[in-house]
Design a protein around this motif. Structure first.
Motif, PDB file in Angstrom:
ATOM      1  N   LYS A  59       6.734  11.787  -6.855  1.00  0.00           N
ATOM      2  CA  LYS A  59       5.792  11.874  -7.980  1.00  0.00           C
ATOM      3  C   LYS A  59       6.013  13.126  -8.817  1.00  0.00           C
ATOM      4  N   ILE A 115      -6.401   3.312   1.272  1.00  0.00           N
ATOM      5  CA  ILE A 115      -5.232   2.747   0.593  1.00  0.00           C
ATOM      6  C   ILE A 115      -5.617   2.258  -0.800  1.00  0.00           C
ATOM      7  N   HIS A 116      -6.817   1.696  -0.913  1.00  0.00           N
ATOM      8  CA  HIS A 116      -7.273   1.092  -2.169  1.00  0.00           C
ATOM      9  C   HIS A 116      -8.045   2.066  -3.056  1.00  0.00           C
ATOM     10  N   THR A 117      -8.650   3.086  -2.461  1.00  0.00           N
ATOM     11  CA  THR A 117      -9.580   3.916  -3.230  1.00  0.00           C
ATOM     12  C   THR A 117      -9.053   5.316  -3.553  1.00  0.00           C
ATOM     13  N   TYR A 119      -5.574   6.769  -2.279  1.00  0.00           N
ATOM     14  CA  TYR A 119      -4.127   6.987  -2.346  1.00  0.00           C
ATOM     15  C   TYR A 119      -3.381   5.948  -3.185  1.00  0.00           C
ATOM     16  N   LYS A 120      -3.969   4.764  -3.322  1.00  0.00           N
ATOM     17  CA  LYS A 120      -3.359   3.697  -4.137  1.00  0.00           C
ATOM     18  C   LYS A 120      -1.933   3.383  -3.692  1.00  0.00           C
ATOM     19  N   ASN A 121      -1.684   3.450  -2.398  1.00  0.00           N
ATOM     20  CA  ASN A 121      -0.349   3.163  -1.873  1.00  0.00           C
ATOM     21  C   ASN A 121      -0.468   2.688  -0.432  1.00  0.00           C
ATOM     22  N   THR A 122       0.176   1.561  -0.126  1.00  0.00           N
ATOM     23  CA  THR A 122       0.050   0.984   1.212  1.00  0.00           C
ATOM     24  C   THR A 122       0.836   1.739   2.276  1.00  0.00           C
ATOM     25  N   TYR A 124       1.053   5.204   2.614  1.00  0.00           N
ATOM     26  CA  TYR A 124       0.787   6.642   2.597  1.00  0.00           C
ATOM     27  C   TYR A 124       0.755   7.262   3.991  1.00  0.00           C
ATOM     28  N   TYR A 214      -7.772  -6.910  -2.011  1.00  0.00           N
ATOM     29  CA  TYR A 214      -6.870  -7.947  -2.533  1.00  0.00           C
ATOM     30  C   TYR A 214      -7.635  -9.194  -2.965  1.00  0.00           C
ATOM     31  N   THR A 253     -11.547  14.052  -4.601  1.00  0.00           N
ATOM     32  CA  THR A 253     -11.473  12.938  -5.553  1.00  0.00           C
ATOM     33  C   THR A 253     -12.766  12.141  -5.691  1.00  0.00           C
TER      34      THR A 253
END
Length: 453
Positions: A59, A115-117, A119-122, A124, A214, A253
């Motif tokens: 990133k 993952i969803h809230t 880091y937005k990455n599965t 991590y 999902y 966050t």
């Protein structure tokens, strides 16, 4: 460079320009030294941060500072974890959709929610299982859904009664998907009722917020209860940057209401654990709000606060707190699981001896970690560690399930093993006979237990 500090900074979701520059300067110093680059990767890998560090290096355009072989190590670690997590999520979608169709409320906990809230990455971080919180009255319906999908219970439980919840537990037996991709942790409480913590189940459910998994409507804990849950599950010894990461990133966050947070900490009798967790996070993060730690009054002579003081002494001397990091409780837990998977004395006794050795005769390496002196293995510290090893082993278990039940369960485990020769003569289906009848390879179950980190 100060590896701990740079790694801790890179674990933050957001970095200031000054922090980014500090990371860049440190990583540039590794640019022409492959051996030091490898040491940095090994540090991240050993303490389970490599997947997220890879994403952060990518990133912030720091990945170019590493040699191709090191890039590949970081990338492969992330890809492996991502694949595992996505395979687990595919299974989760299956049973969560069934819950939704049957009007069963479910709260997705910790990393599988973040993952969803956050880091937005599965990929991590590596996760052992898929933890969910349910209402106790829904358990019979949920259990039936698991069986309808062909999921496999992990053992028969402490009493050998298939899937019957123990009165002293806040969880069901874990279930395993038939493809062995997902271990499901189903619980109706956030912490064992045998500890001194008191959690308001009604308030937990009343304050939940929506989580879209999902496309499947689910729930997540409120920011305040999410933080409290992470605090309660932060280990005394299984406590590294990775374990603090979810806490300080949630704080950084998310809008957390201070008054609500400290009201539930007070009501839950979690002041000492919160003080410990926030102080440990404070070593990793500059974003713990001012006054939060000072707001908590604690008993300075308690076990956990005494350990905190020793951890800070070690940090002052080494600039790192991973010197006390261990998964010792999990090692004991794995052997207990194995013990109750086998019905016959000759196999149970082997695992009982392993548990006794872990409790009473910890390896010197682990015993020194118990007293926060792994960096000073001098004769006096080695003698102290050996003498106090059993006390720390039981104290660590007491932090998870309470002193009373920790001792009672140990006695029960010994008793169950001593009377297990009766299973040679009584025709009662064992867990492995159950698996064979279902056409399931027992070796895959054992491998799954062994691979839990």
């Amino acid at each position: 460079m100060n590896t701990f500090k740079i790694t801790a900074l890179l674990c933050h979701i957001k970095l200031t320009p000054r922090e980014l520059e500090e990371c860049k300067v440190a990583l540039v110093s590794l640019h022409s030294n492959n051996a030091n680059q490898h040491k940095f990767f090994e540090y991240c890998f050993e303490y389970k941060m490599a997947p997220w560090i890879y994403l952060q290096l990518q990133k912030h355009d720091f990945l170019q500072l590493f040699d191709d072989d090191i890039k590949e190590l970081f990338k492969n670690t992330h890809e492996d974890v991502k694949k595992e997590n996505e395979n687990r999520n595919k299974v989760a979608k299956q049973f969560l959709q069934a819950f939704h169709e049957n009007n069963i409320d479910v709260i997705i906990l910790k990393g599988n929610s973040f993952i969803h809230t956050i880091y937005k990455n599965t990929g991590y971080k590596k996760m052992n299982d898929f933890d969910i919180l349910i209402k106790f009255e829904d358990w019979p319906k949920i259990e039936q859904i698991y069986y309808d999908f062909g999921y496999i219970p992990l053992g028969f439980g402490w009493s050998g009664e298939k899937q019957k919840p123990a009165k002293y537990s806040h969880t069901s037996l874990p279930f395993i998907s038939k493809d062995f991709k997902c271990l499901i942790g189903t619980q109706w409480g956030l912490k064992s009722p045998t500890t001194h913590f008191t959690l308001d189940s009604k308030e937990i459910w009343d304050t939940t917020i929506v989580l879209d998994f999902y496309g499947i409507p689910c729930k997540q804990l409120s920011p305040e209860y999410n933080l409290l849950h992470l605090i309660l599950h932060l280990g005394v010894y299984k406590c590294g940057i990775r374990d603090c990461m979810d806490l300080f990133n949630l704080i950084q966050t998310t809008n957390i209401n201070k008054e609500k947070l400290f009201a539930i900490i007070e009501k839950s009798k979690a002041k000492e654990k919160s003080f410990y967790a926030l102080k440990m996070c404070n070593l990793c993060s500059p974003y713990i709000p001012s006054g939060w730690i000072e707001h908590l009054e604690v008993d300075s002579s308690s076990f956990i606060i005494t350990r905190l003081k020793k951890r800070f002494e070690m940090f002052k001397e080494t600039k790192d707190f991973h010197g006390s990091y261990n998964d010792y409780f999990q090692d004991i837990e794995k052997n207990v699981i194995h013990l109750y998977l086998f019905p016959h004395f000759h196999k149970r006794f082997k695992y009982l001896l392993k548990v006794i050795r872990l409790l009473y005769f910890p390896d010197m390496k682990d015993a020194l970690k118990f007293i926060d002196k792994s960096h000073k293995p001098k004769l006096f510290n080695r003698m102290k560690a050996r003498l106090l090893g059993p006390w720390f082993s039981f104290s660590m278990i007491a932090q998870e399930i309470g002193w009373k039940y920790g001792i009672l369960l140990f006695v029960k485990m010994c008793f169950d093993t001593l009377i297990s020769p009766i299973n040679y003569f009584i025709s009662k289906e064992s867990y492995f006979q159950y698996l064979k009848r279902k056409g399931i390879e027992s070796s895959k179950i054992l491998k799954l237990v062994d691979n839990v980190q």
